[in-house]
Design an enzyme around this catalytic site. Structure first.
Site, mmCIF file in Angstrom:
data_model
loop_
_atom_site.group_PDB
_atom_site.id
_atom_site.type_symbol
_atom_site.label_atom_id
_atom_site.label_comp_id
_atom_site.label_asym_id
_atom_site.label_seq_id
_atom_site.Cartn_x
_atom_site.Cartn_y
_atom_site.Cartn_z
ATOM 1 N N HIS A 59 12.447 2.823 7.194
ATOM 2 C CA HIS A 59 11.757 2.337 5.999
ATOM 3 C C HIS A 59 11.888 0.812 5.987
ATOM 4 O O HIS A 59 12.662 0.241 6.759
ATOM 5 C CB HIS A 59 12.347 2.948 4.727
ATOM 6 C CG HIS A 59 13.766 2.575 4.461
ATOM 7 N ND1 HIS A 59 14.818 3.137 5.150
ATOM 8 C CD2 HIS A 59 14.337 1.687 3.590
ATOM 9 C CE1 HIS A 59 15.951 2.619 4.719
ATOM 10 N NE2 HIS A 59 15.687 1.731 3.774
ATOM 11 N N HIS A 61 13.070 -1.658 4.014
ATOM 12 C CA HIS A 61 14.012 -2.499 3.309
ATOM 13 C C HIS A 61 14.640 -3.487 4.294
ATOM 14 O O HIS A 61 14.788 -3.208 5.485
ATOM 15 C CB HIS A 61 15.087 -1.662 2.622
ATOM 16 C CG HIS A 61 14.604 -0.994 1.377
ATOM 17 N ND1 HIS A 61 15.379 -0.109 0.655
ATOM 18 C CD2 HIS A 61 13.421 -1.092 0.713
ATOM 19 C CE1 HIS A 61 14.691 0.317 -0.406
ATOM 20 N NE2 HIS A 61 13.502 -0.266 -0.390
ATOM 21 N N ASP A 63 17.582 -4.617 4.975
ATOM 22 C CA ASP A 63 18.779 -4.330 5.768
ATOM 23 C C ASP A 63 18.512 -3.375 6.926
ATOM 24 O O ASP A 63 19.416 -3.083 7.713
ATOM 25 C CB ASP A 63 19.904 -3.786 4.877
ATOM 26 C CG ASP A 63 19.526 -2.527 4.119
ATOM 27 O OD1 ASP A 63 18.364 -2.407 3.702
ATOM 28 O OD2 ASP A 63 20.408 -1.658 3.940
ATOM 29 N N HIS A 64 17.262 -2.921 7.056
ATOM 30 C CA HIS A 64 16.883 -2.049 8.166
ATOM 31 C C HIS A 64 15.861 -2.701 9.100
ATOM 32 O O HIS A 64 15.537 -2.122 10.140
ATOM 33 C CB HIS A 64 16.311 -0.737 7.636
ATOM 34 C CG HIS A 64 17.316 0.108 6.916
ATOM 35 N ND1 HIS A 64 17.866 1.262 7.439
ATOM 36 C CD2 HIS A 64 17.894 -0.050 5.700
ATOM 37 C CE1 HIS A 64 18.730 1.770 6.584
ATOM 38 N NE2 HIS A 64 18.754 0.996 5.513
ATOM 39 N N HIS A 140 7.713 5.813 1.563
ATOM 40 C CA HIS A 140 7.433 6.107 2.970
ATOM 41 C C HIS A 140 8.707 5.974 3.793
ATOM 42 O O HIS A 140 8.766 5.207 4.753
ATOM 43 C CB HIS A 140 6.350 5.174 3.504
ATOM 44 C CG HIS A 140 5.057 5.234 2.752
ATOM 45 N ND1 HIS A 140 4.299 6.387 2.674
ATOM 46 C CD2 HIS A 140 4.409 4.297 2.010
ATOM 47 C CE1 HIS A 140 3.217 6.143 1.935
ATOM 48 N NE2 HIS A 140 3.259 4.895 1.516
ATOM 49 N N ASP A 207 18.430 5.925 4.934
ATOM 50 C CA ASP A 207 18.925 6.019 3.550
ATOM 51 C C ASP A 207 18.273 7.214 2.866
ATOM 52 O O ASP A 207 17.052 7.410 2.964
ATOM 53 C CB ASP A 207 18.587 4.755 2.778
ATOM 54 C CG ASP A 207 19.265 3.518 3.347
ATOM 55 O OD1 ASP A 207 19.985 3.652 4.359
ATOM 56 O OD2 ASP A 207 19.064 2.430 2.791
ATOM 57 N N HIS A 265 26.186 3.412 6.974
ATOM 58 C CA HIS A 265 25.596 2.697 5.836
ATOM 59 C C HIS A 265 26.615 2.628 4.704
ATOM 60 O O HIS A 265 26.335 2.953 3.548
ATOM 61 C CB HIS A 265 24.303 3.390 5.389
ATOM 62 C CG HIS A 265 23.395 2.518 4.576
ATOM 63 N ND1 HIS A 265 23.420 2.508 3.196
ATOM 64 C CD2 HIS A 265 22.435 1.635 4.936
ATOM 65 C CE1 HIS A 265 22.512 1.662 2.752
ATOM 66 N NE2 HIS A 265 21.902 1.107 3.790
#
Length: 304
Positions: A59, A61, A63-64, A140, A207, A265
């Site tokens: 996804h 965000h 941090d990914h 998503h 996540d 995580h």
């Protein structure tokens, strides 16, 4: 199947741990699952080459994803020529392009942005598949199931008993072809092959909250890599932010009959106190539990 944790901190990096990134070497193919900031440096630190074949983004965000432009630029400076496949949710293809071009010009080597859906494999080879599945986090967001192809053992003693002499005919039968013995008898592959044996399976959730879909995807997993950001004391916060506690992660592992779970995580608030997460998870799952940290690695052995 060699799995290495490259980044295991949740939300933001710390002085010791980076954000989400898992490295998988599967049948010689080198794949990243998520690419948090600084992933390229940590890949080198943990003997996992940044020169990967594919990157899967669960996804969008930060941090990914923030490590992706830097990784692409580093490969450009390393004079890469072969294609890099980047797999993102179909609805996020343009966002991936914008992120790459916004940080740096498009590289000279081929970068293919592949949009995936949850109803079909993103990668399908004769050795393994990578199958995305939806997770209850963002609109998503997805996890990934990496499934080794089923194997059939060649039953040598049975072949000999049926009159098949050692040699090229063994190979033909193993490749699915019918052969004849010297006596003229017809031998089919199924006559000398065992029942299919399920291959190894690795599941990475990204996540997520727990869900039946994740339990189904992780069914009989050799390794479940699950985002377990909080302890039970933060259960309300975990629910409100779409994340899971270590106990909830372990419940998914138990319901799915997984062999082993990596809790990743991890919220920075639990750095140095990871034992609390493991202790709470142990109450819910009888299999092996590891609160995984950057640099941890494991070999998923062949199913017997």
């Amino acid at each position: 199947m060699q799995v290495t944790a490259i980044g295991t901190s949740g939300g933001v990096p710390t002085s010791q741990y980076g954000t989400s990134c898992i490295y998988l070497n599967v049948f010689g193919d080198k794949i990243l699952f998520d690419c948090g900031e600084g992933s390229q440096q940590r890949l080198m630190k943990y003997n996992s080459s940044p020169n990967v074949d594919a990157v899967f983004i669960s996804h969008f965000h930060a941090d990914h994803t923030l490590g992706l432009p830097g990784l692409i630029q580093a490969l450009e400076m390393d004079e890469r020529e072969r294609s890099l496949d980047i797999y993102v949710p179909e609805q996020r293809r343009q966002r991936a392009i914008d992120m790459i071009t916004g940080a740096y010009e498009w590289p000279s080597y081929p970068v293919e942005i592949q949009g995936y859906e949850s109803d079909e494999p993103a990668i399908h080879t004769e050795d393994y598949t990578v199958h995305p599945f939806k997770t209850p986090y963002t609109e998503h967001s997805h996890g990934f199931s990496i499934q080794e192809a089923s194997k059939q053992e060649f039953l040598v003693e049975k072949a000999q008993a049926l009159g098949v002499d050692p040699g090229p005919k063994y190979g033909k039968l193993q490749d699915g072809h019918t052969v004849e013995t010297d006596d003229g008898d017809t031998i089919e592959p199924e006559d000398v092959l065992s029942d299919p044996m399920p291959g190894r399976k690795i599941v990475y959730t990204g996540d997520t909250r727990p869900s039946d879909a994740i339990v189904d995807a992780a069914s009989n997993a050799s390794l479940l890599i699950y985002s377990a950001m909080f302890t039970e004391a933060q259960a309300k916060r975990a629910h409100s932010t779409g994340h899971s506690t270590a106990s909830e992660a372990a419940q998914v592992a138990s319901k799915s009959n997984s062999e082993k779970i990596w809790l990743t995580h991890i919220s920075p608030r639990h750095e140095g106190d990871e034992q609390k997460l493991e202790s709470q998870a142990n109450k819910q799952f009888d299999g092996e539990i590891v609160v995984v940290r950057d640099g941890d690695s494991t070999q998923i052995t062949q199913t017997t």
